[in-house]
Design a protein around this motif. Structure first.
Motif, PDB file in Angstrom:
ATOM      1  N   LEU A 136       0.825  -1.217   0.000  1.00 58.25           N
ATOM      2  CA  LEU A 136       0.000   0.000   0.000  1.00 58.25           C
ATOM      3  C   LEU A 136       0.854   1.259   0.000  1.00 58.25           C
ATOM      4  N   TYR A 137       2.159   1.106   0.237  1.00 61.45           N
ATOM      5  CA  TYR A 137       3.054   2.247   0.383  1.00 61.45           C
ATOM      6  C   TYR A 137       4.169   2.208  -0.649  1.00 61.45           C
ATOM      7  N   HIS A 138       4.610   3.406  -1.075  1.00 63.52           N
ATOM      8  CA  HIS A 138       5.847   3.502  -1.840  1.00 63.52           C
ATOM      9  C   HIS A 138       6.996   3.001  -0.972  1.00 63.52           C
ATOM     10  N   GLU A 139       8.056   2.545  -1.628  1.00 60.82           N
ATOM     11  CA  GLU A 139       9.186   2.007  -0.880  1.00 60.82           C
ATOM     12  C   GLU A 139       9.798   3.041   0.068  1.00 60.82           C
ATOM     13  N   SER A 140       9.725   4.315  -0.303  1.00 60.50           N
ATOM     14  CA  SER A 140      10.336   5.372   0.514  1.00 60.50           C
ATOM     15  C   SER A 140       9.330   6.093   1.406  1.00 60.50           C
TER      16      SER A 140
END
Length: 494
Positions: A136-140
């Protein structure tokens, strides 16, 4: 036709949490109800209804829990390579429901058959929700830790009610109703997933979309068939714990070898260092669980016989407290500890993930020392204070919250996306070996009781908890000592 939501739309959410987190929260909440409910009654049922000796019941409990978590590693690989998270979760949920229904029909006759179904089902269900949360999240995205923290707190709501209700139904009403309730709530979890999976977009889709539908279907059916065909072997291994060690050592060797293969295959030294750092987190998680996971085994047997039923101003069954106090404290303390990390972070004094892991071990050591101290709050008949026992769980939970939620998050941060399923499976495999070790440690604690009175049981069990406190303290000190080395492997990941 309704347009499918894209991954970019999901990950570019506003606010602190993506809405999909709440859907996965409820799916996992029902599964946790089922899991904690079953976990809390296993040893009690085996001792009181199947008439096993306490040491045998502890070993069998450890074996069952080990198989449950070991199959999450296998399920994670099949999800990564063949089924995708969505289909894997659905198949696992169906098999779990069948297992609980089977036991509910006749708990004494079908117990081990139902457990075999539940092991397979959990293996396909358990690692996939956690993996989908990571996507659900970008890697950063720095909000990922907060997301896993909320997810971790939420699933414990299910554990709280499941842990209390199933023990209560089994001990005071009907074992059939106990296992039936687990099947019903698992059905609710599956329905929740079916109605909300469209909002996950491409997350959890089959990894074989490049193949023709027919080829993809053949591989999927092969996975389902192989799983069902393995049921008789699981039944034999669970019922005869002498086979457990052989199986676990085999799957452990395969898992580490497969990890090494994927590590070498990466090629990039920076990625390899981060993935190896993730493996070290997995190893220390195994050590933590080896000590921590006494709640369903020796602590359950201790609560059954050696505690009074007075908690503050309330009268309550000690096994209900043993099985639900940890999840209660998780729900209460998670937001507070999360706010503490934020407060420390703003002042640039928040400890890093490694230090948090080490602190978790120190709190674990303190909690088992308090379990040991219950011997000094006991009467002449060997009945100890439920208040002191519950306070020990409060301290245990603080240690768990320094480690558990951020553990899942750090694994997804350090792992390449295509290896999320495998690494989450490896995380749960560490739990499997931890459960196996915990069962063996619990069995040794039971065997140390050479007397036949509650006083002798109190003395032997609490002496065992003192030893576990020492082991936890040593592990925590070692982790803190080598943290600079692991920190270098993690590179920019925090």
């Amino acid at each position: 036709m309704e347009q499918k939501i894209t991954l970019e739309e999901i990950q570019n959410f506003k606010g602190n949490y993506p809405k999909q987190l709440w859907y996965l929260f409820f799916v996992e909440m029902w599964e946790r109800f089922c899991f904690y409910g079953m976990r809390g009654v296993l040893v009690i049922f085996m001792v009181d209804q199947l008439f096993l000796k306490e040491d045998h019941a502890s070993e069998q409990y450890g074996a069952i829990q080990a198989f449950v978590y070991a199959f999450t590693f296998i399920g994670g690989i099949f999800a990564d390579k063949v089924l995708g998270f969505k289909k894997s979760l659905f198949f696992g949920g169906i098999v779990m429901i069948l297992g609980n229904l089977l036991i509910a029909v006749s708990p004494h006759d079908f117990f081990y058959y139902g457990i075999a179904f539940s092991i397979i089902g959990t293996g396909f269900f358990k690692p996939n929700v956690s993996s989908m949360v990571g996507e659900l999240y970008h890697e950063s995205d720095g909000r990922r830790d907060a997301g896993y923290g909320m997810f971790y707190a939420g699933i414990n709501v299910g554990g709280l009610f499941g842990g209390a209700l199933c023990v209560y139904l089994g001990k005071f009403y009907s074992w059939q109703l106990c296992f039936l309730s687990a099947a019903i709530v698992m059905f609710l979890g599956l329905i929740t997933f079916l109605f909300t999976k469209k909002y996950l977009g491409p997350i959890g889709d089959s990894p074989l979309l490049n193949l023709t539908p027919q080829k993809r279907r053949i591989r999927e059916i092969a996975v389902y068939a192989l799983s069902i065909l393995s049921l008789p072997f699981i039944f034999i291994m669970v019922k005869n714990t002498k086979y457990t060690d052989y199986f676990m050592y085999t799957i452990g060797t395969i898992a580490v070898s497969y990890f090494a293969y994927e590590l070498f295959k990466l090629g990039d030294s920076k990625l390899q260092k981060k993935l190896f750092a993730a493996f070290l987190f997995v190893f220390f998680y195994f050590l933590f669980n080896s000590i921590y996971e006494q709640s369903g085994g020796s602590l359950s047997l201790f609560a059954k016989d050696n505690l009074n039923d007075k908690l503050l101003f309330f009268t309550i069954d000690p096994n209900v407290v043993n099985n639900s106090s940890n999840t209660f404290f998780v729900v209460v303390l998670s937001p507070l500890i999360g706010l503490l990390w934020i407060w420390l972070g703003k002042r640039k004094i928040e400890p890093n993930t490694l230090i948090k892991f080490g602190i978790g071990f120190l709190f674990l050591a303190a909690s088992f020392y308090i379990f040991y101290l219950t011997r000094f709050f006991a009467n002449s008949e060997g009945i100890a204070s439920l208040n002191v026992f519950t306070f020990a769980y409060l301290v245990t939970t603080i240690g768990e919250l320094c480690l558990g939620p951020i553990g899942m998050s750090i694994i997804t941060k350090l792992s390449p996306k295509r290896l999320f399923g495998m690494m989450m499976g490896l995380w749960f495999l560490a739990s499997a070996f931890g459960q196996l070790a915990a069962g063996k440690l619990g069995a040794e604690i039971s065997r140390s009781n050479t007397g036949d009175t509650l006083v002798s049981k109190l003395q032997s069990y609490t002496e065992g908890y003192y030893q576990l406190a020492i082991y936890s303290l040593i592990a925590g000190v070692i982790l803190l000592a080598i943290s600079p080395i692991i920190r270098k492997l993690m590179q920019e990941v925090k």
